[in-house]
Design a protein around this motif. Structure first.
Motif, PDB file in Angstrom:
ATOM      1  N   PHE A  31      -7.728   4.158  -2.623  1.00 58.96           N
ATOM      2  CA  PHE A  31      -8.030   3.450  -1.363  1.00 58.96           C
ATOM      3  C   PHE A  31      -9.283   4.050  -0.733  1.00 58.96           C
ATOM      4  N   PRO A  32     -10.446   3.775  -1.312  1.00 61.91           N
ATOM      5  CA  PRO A  32     -11.698   4.399  -0.840  1.00 61.91           C
ATOM      6  C   PRO A  32     -12.132   3.970   0.559  1.00 61.91           C
ATOM      7  N   ILE A  86       0.836  -1.203   0.000  1.00 59.61           N
ATOM      8  CA  ILE A  86       0.000   0.000   0.000  1.00 59.61           C
ATOM      9  C   ILE A  86       0.870   1.252   0.000  1.00 59.61           C
ATOM     10  N   LYS A  87       1.928   1.230   0.793  1.00 63.29           N
ATOM     11  CA  LYS A  87       2.833   2.389   0.876  1.00 63.29           C
ATOM     12  C   LYS A  87       3.492   2.657  -0.468  1.00 63.29           C
ATOM     13  N   ASP A  88       3.918   1.586  -1.141  1.00 64.89           N
ATOM     14  CA  ASP A  88       4.551   1.761  -2.441  1.00 64.89           C
ATOM     15  C   ASP A  88       3.581   2.405  -3.436  1.00 64.89           C
ATOM     16  N   GLN A  89       2.331   1.997  -3.390  1.00 62.88           N
ATOM     17  CA  GLN A  89       1.322   2.571  -4.288  1.00 62.88           C
ATOM     18  C   GLN A  89       1.065   4.045  -3.966  1.00 62.88           C
ATOM     19  N   ILE A  90       1.037   4.360  -2.660  1.00 67.60           N
ATOM     20  CA  ILE A  90       0.819   5.757  -2.251  1.00 67.60           C
ATOM     21  C   ILE A  90       1.964   6.635  -2.726  1.00 67.60           C
ATOM     22  N   ARG A  91       3.185   6.168  -2.570  1.00 66.91           N
ATOM     23  CA  ARG A  91       4.349   6.951  -3.017  1.00 66.91           C
ATOM     24  C   ARG A  91       4.280   7.190  -4.530  1.00 66.91           C
ATOM     25  N   ASP A  95      -2.760   2.493   8.988  1.00 62.74           N
ATOM     26  CA  ASP A  95      -3.402   1.875  10.146  1.00 62.74           C
ATOM     27  C   ASP A  95      -4.520   0.964   9.640  1.00 62.74           C
ATOM     28  N   GLU A  96      -4.257  -0.330   9.628  1.00 64.95           N
ATOM     29  CA  GLU A  96      -5.228  -1.289   9.117  1.00 64.95           C
ATOM     30  C   GLU A  96      -6.436  -1.425  10.033  1.00 64.95           C
ATOM     31  N   PHE A  97      -6.237  -1.280  11.319  1.00 69.26           N
ATOM     32  CA  PHE A  97      -7.327  -1.463  12.285  1.00 69.26           C
ATOM     33  C   PHE A  97      -8.365  -0.344  12.166  1.00 69.26           C
ATOM     34  N   ASP A  98      -7.885   0.920  12.206  1.00 71.19           N
ATOM     35  CA  ASP A  98      -8.801   2.065  12.118  1.00 71.19           C
ATOM     36  C   ASP A  98      -9.022   2.541  10.687  1.00 71.19           C
ATOM     37  N   LYS A  99      -8.387   1.869   9.728  1.00 67.60           N
ATOM     38  CA  LYS A  99      -8.516   2.224   8.318  1.00 67.60           C
ATOM     39  C   LYS A  99      -8.139   3.695   8.065  1.00 67.60           C
ATOM     40  N   GLU A 100      -6.903   4.030   8.433  1.00 72.29           N
ATOM     41  CA  GLU A 100      -6.398   5.398   8.227  1.00 72.29           C
ATOM     42  C   GLU A 100      -5.056   5.355   7.491  1.00 72.29           C
ATOM     43  N   ILE A 101      -4.882   6.334   6.644  1.00 74.63           N
ATOM     44  CA  ILE A 101      -3.589   6.540   5.983  1.00 74.63           C
ATOM     45  C   ILE A 101      -3.131   7.956   6.314  1.00 74.63           C
ATOM     46  N   ARG A 102      -1.928   8.055   6.922  1.00 73.17           N
ATOM     47  CA  ARG A 102      -1.422   9.369   7.336  1.00 73.17           C
ATOM     48  C   ARG A 102      -0.057   9.615   6.690  1.00 73.17           C
ATOM     49  N   PHE A 103       0.132  10.844   6.210  1.00 75.22           N
ATOM     50  CA  PHE A 103       1.435  11.195   5.639  1.00 75.22           C
ATOM     51  C   PHE A 103       1.541  12.710   5.473  1.00 75.22           C
ATOM     52  N   ASP A 104       2.802  13.171   5.363  1.00 73.27           N
ATOM     53  CA  ASP A 104       3.089  14.574   5.047  1.00 73.27           C
ATOM     54  C   ASP A 104       3.704  14.613   3.653  1.00 73.27           C
ATOM     55  N   VAL A 105       3.315  15.612   2.858  1.00 73.51           N
ATOM     56  CA  VAL A 105       3.913  15.764   1.533  1.00 73.51           C
ATOM     57  C   VAL A 105       4.676  17.080   1.484  1.00 73.51           C
TER      58      VAL A 105
END
Length: 384
Positions: free
Chosen positions: A367-368, A310-315, A333-343
């Protein structure tokens, strides 16, 4: 106990820096005042506007050294309730005042030179005047070397400005000797024109120094070499899996406050985080005299193959956008279904929030099922 001794050593180095600046400035005061007196006498007796302009410039240089001492003393004051970050920026203000004085001298000298062009007065050189101007060249070369050498060692812009001014003064005095030689040998007077040229050189030098000081007061980008060294030092700590988002604020030549983000395994406890953060803050302060007032932490979950994918796809999505120069703090975060990042978005982008929105929309489209939390950042170091 060792760290306490290290901090005491840094404090002693700061006092030694102050002493070097004061001693060098005193040398400048004595030399410039003596040259100003001698040149003033010679300039009056020989009716030389160029020598008189140079004498006034030397007197201004002596005054600049006085301001450097005052600025250094004020800058060394301990932080208090009114100025908790200390008084280090006073050194920049003193450098600015020096630039303004030099600018004033240049403008007033130019006015006098123009008057002499319109109403010329023939100069009358003597051997003693030639000797004094020649001596001035030697003294100014020595001053320029000393000011630049010490100024570079102690990171004092006031001393460096004075060194640059002394170098120009040496060139000015050489041109006066050239004009005197032409006057004595060929009976050609270039005095007034030379005075005008000298004045213009002084004015340009002052404007350059003023622009540099104003830029420092406004806040300049971080020196990339310093940023790389700090980031490398932090990343060398056991457990740190990446350091990013270094931000440094300058409150004087040797007074930095800042923050940095570090990536650590998601399994780290609060106790482990506290220990590593304290160690990082002490090491960075001792090596670079930078007070990291904040060390942000983001977790690293790199062991899960699905998350790694998933990270590779996001990058890939993030870097497909124009003006994106980096990404950090990426966490899934697979449990809470969150993706966090700074660009990291380039300052060349006209609308940085618009760029961020496009990135978030594309990640959300891929990633809907996840909630996307993204924050825009700036590359303050150009090291990513």
């Amino acid at each position: 106990m060792k760290r306490f001794e290290d901090l005491k050593k840094l404090d002693q180095l700061e006092k030694e820096r102050e002493n070097k600046i004061v001693k060098t400035s005193l040398f400048g005061i004595i030399g410039n005042v003596l040259l100003a007196i001698l040149k003033g006498i010679v300039g009056i007796k020989s009716n030389s506007i160029a020598i008189l302009v140079d004498a006034v410039n030397n007197l201004a240089d002596g005054g600049s050294s006085v301001i450097t001492i005052i600025g250094t003393k004020l800058a060394s004051k301990e932080a208090d309730h009114k100025h908790p970050f200390g008084y280090g920026r006073v050194e920049y203000l003193s450098a600015m005042i020096i630039s303004v004085i030099i600018l004033y001298v240049g403008i007033t000298s130019l006015v006098e030179a123009v008057k002499k062009i319109l109403n010329p007065v023939e100069p009358s050189y003597s051997i003693i005047s030639i000797v004094i101007v020649s001596l001035s060249v030697i003294v100014k070369i020595v001053m320029a070397h000393k000011f630049n050498k010490i100024g570079g060692e102690v990171k004092s812009d006031s001393l460096i400005n004075s060194g640059e001014d002394a170098r120009l003064d040496a060139i000015v005095s050489l041109s006066i000797l050239l004009a005197a030689g032409m006057s004595m040998l060929f009976d050609v007077s270039l005095e007034a024109y030379l005075g005008a040229i000298i004045s213009i050189i002084i004015i340009k030098s002052a404007i350059d120094m003023l622009n540099k000081t104003i830029s420092q007061l406004l806040g300049e980008k971080i020196d990339p070499h310093l940023a790389q060294d700090v980031i490398k030092t932090v990343e060398n700590f056991p457990g740190v899996e990446g350091a990013n988002a270094l931000v440094l604020n300058n409150y004087g030549p040797n007074n930095w406050n800042g923050s940095i983000d570090i990536g650590v395994p998601e399994t780290y406890t609060a106790e482990q985080l506290d220990e590593i953060i304290r160690d990082i803050q002490l090491e960075v302060y001792y090596q670079y005299k930078i007070m990291l007032t904040a060390v942000g932490v983001y977790p690293i979950n790199a062991r899960n193959r699905h998350i790694t994918s998933i990270k590779d796809q996001i990058r890939e999505i993030v870097f497909s956008h124009q003006y994106i120069t980096g990404i950090h703090g990426l966490y899934v975060d697979e449990f809470d279904k969150e993706i966090r990042f700074d660009v990291i978005i380039s300052l060349d982008a006209e609308n940085r929030l618009e760029v961020l929105q496009k990135v978030v929309n594309d990640v959300r489209h891929r990633f809907p099922d996840y909630n996307i939390e993204a924050f825009p950042n700036v590359d303050y170091t150009e090291t990513y």
